[in-house]
Enzyme design. Structure first.
Site, PDB file in Angstrom:
ATOM      1  CE  LYS A 279      -7.176  43.013  21.659  1.00 38.58           C
ATOM      2  NZ  LYS A 279      -7.860  44.308  21.730  1.00 38.58           N
TER       3      LYS A 279
ATOM      4  N   GLY B  77     -14.660  44.229  37.427  1.00 35.23           N
ATOM      5  CA  GLY B  77     -13.371  44.663  36.893  1.00 35.23           C
ATOM      6  C   GLY B  77     -13.247  46.167  36.891  1.00 35.23           C
ATOM      7  CB  VAL B  78     -12.796  48.730  39.187  1.00 27.87           C
ATOM      8  CG1 VAL B  78     -14.310  48.827  39.127  1.00 27.87           C
ATOM      9  CG2 VAL B  78     -12.363  47.883  40.389  1.00 27.87           C
ATOM     10  N   GLY B  79     -10.229  48.041  36.537  1.00 29.96           N
ATOM     11  CA  GLY B  79      -8.892  48.440  36.116  1.00 29.96           C
ATOM     12  C   GLY B  79      -8.969  49.777  35.413  1.00 29.96           C
ATOM     13  CG  ASN B  80      -5.644  51.214  33.088  1.00 30.94           C
ATOM     14  OD1 ASN B  80      -5.370  51.626  34.205  1.00 30.94           O
ATOM     15  ND2 ASN B  80      -4.746  50.730  32.260  1.00 30.94           N
ATOM     16  CB  VAL B  81     -11.753  50.310  30.706  1.00 35.29           C
ATOM     17  CG1 VAL B  81     -13.146  50.630  30.156  1.00 35.29           C
ATOM     18  CG2 VAL B  81     -10.718  50.468  29.605  1.00 35.29           C
TER      19      VAL B  81
END
Length: 349
Positions: free
Chosen positions: A80, A184-188
């Site tokens: 990472k 959390g409602v970002g890309n994923v």
């Protein structure tokens, strides 16, 4: 503090620090274990409060990638990288180019892909300076349905895993009316919300970025809630899809959900919280098992990319989780610890 004395250091093979004076890049690469293959993992950009916070994150994330690849059945190691800075205000082309040169200095021991705060365009830019990149789509792969963005595969894998957890804990296959709180409602997280909405679930969402909430409300009729309220909602499933270390002594007592199944990495603040969830009767889908879709997608990239093959592999996430859940029930042991032992049997053998 010495890196070797850091509480998150776990016999990591490489921990490399880099500062590029011209671009302002400050970054860390960590390679945890390459027993099964090259250390693959995304590059996260985040405005860490301190260098130690960045080091803690990269050590934990790289370790998780080793375990993720092992239980996903991939011949891949764990790595990472993190860039210290706000991706919305501090990221520059020069900084991304410097990151590509940093990756190249490791000579292939680390393969970089996109992550929170970076995107496919950034990885393409890095590819101008290193061939050790993953998550790129050539013309043949694009024609087969691949965009280079692992987020869709991650979200779909989480959906399959969430469905398996609901089946095991709640005894239901039909997700219509299932109440899910997504942090959390970002890309994923946004894509997971889409899968759940299509299956008939009811959604509550929160995010540090208001436009992400607004998009989810408009697209899926989700109910917006404050970040501080997401834990205590009367729902069936809590789906953490933002940053890690959010399950701890202050948040776990608030939970009413009987299932935790989300895309965030390192959801447990401390290993002991695995046992706390077990004692509270909450089924926890180990994060690195359920969110393995992205690394699975990248593993199959190339001119022979076939979405049907990828999707079949993603569906195996549910089966792996079910085996963990069943062992947890029979042995009365926390799911996270069991997943660790199962992964170690693979990459330490």
């Amino acid at each position: 503090m010495s890196v070797f004395a850091h509480p998150e250091f776990d016999a990591h093979e490489i921990v490399a620090f880099h500062h590029d004076r011209d671009s302002g890049l400050k970054a860390i690469i960590a390679v945890h274990n390459t027993r099964l293959g090259q250390g693959l993992g995304g590059c996260r950009m985040f405005p860490y409060a301190s260098d130690d916070d960045a080091l803690t994150d990269v050590l934990r994330l790289s370790r998780g990638m080793t375990y993720k690849a092992a239980l996903a059945g991939l011949k891949q190691g764990g790595g990472k990288s993190v860039i210290i800075g706000d991706p919305r205000t501090a990221k520059t082309p020069a900084m991304i180019e410097a990151m590509g040169r940093f990756v190249d200095k490791l000579g292939g021991q680390y393969v970089v892909a996109e992550d929170s705060g970076t995107n496919v365009d950034d990885i393409h830019r890095m590819a101008d300076f290193t061939r050790h990149v993953g998550g790129l789509a050539d013309e043949k792969a694009t024609a087969a349905g691949r965009t280079g963005d692992p987020s869709p595969a991650t979200a779909l894998g989480v959906f399959y895993g969430l469905r398996a957890a609901v089946r095991h804990k709640l005894g239901r296959d039909d997700l219509r009316g299932l109440r899910v709180a997504i942090q959390g409602v970002g890309n994923v997280g946004f894509r997971l919300a889409g899968h759940l909405h299509a299956a008939g679930a009811e959604l509550w969402v929160t995010d540090a970025y208001q436009p992400s909430i607004d998009r989810c409300v408009a697209a899926y009729g989700a109910r917006p809630v404050a970040m501080s309220e997401i834990y205590g909602l009367d729902v069936d499933v809590f789906a953490p899809c933002a940053l890690g270390a959010i399950l701890h002594d202050r948040t776990i007592p608030l939970l009413q959900a009987r299932v935790i199944a989300g895309a965030a990495n390192n959801q447990l603040a401390e290993p002991r919280h695995d046992h706390v969830l077990l004692e509270r009767g909450i089924l926890y889908a180990p994060d690195y098992v359920i969110n393995a879709g992205g690394i699975i997608d990248i593993y199959y990239e190339g001119e022979h990319y076939d979405w049907a093959t990828v999707d079949a592999h993603l569906q195996q996430i549910g089966g792996t989780l079910t085996r963990i859940f069943e062992r947890s029930d029979s042995e009365h042991r926390p799911t996270g610890g069991l997943a660790d032992r199962m992964a170690e049997e693979i990459f330490k053998s």
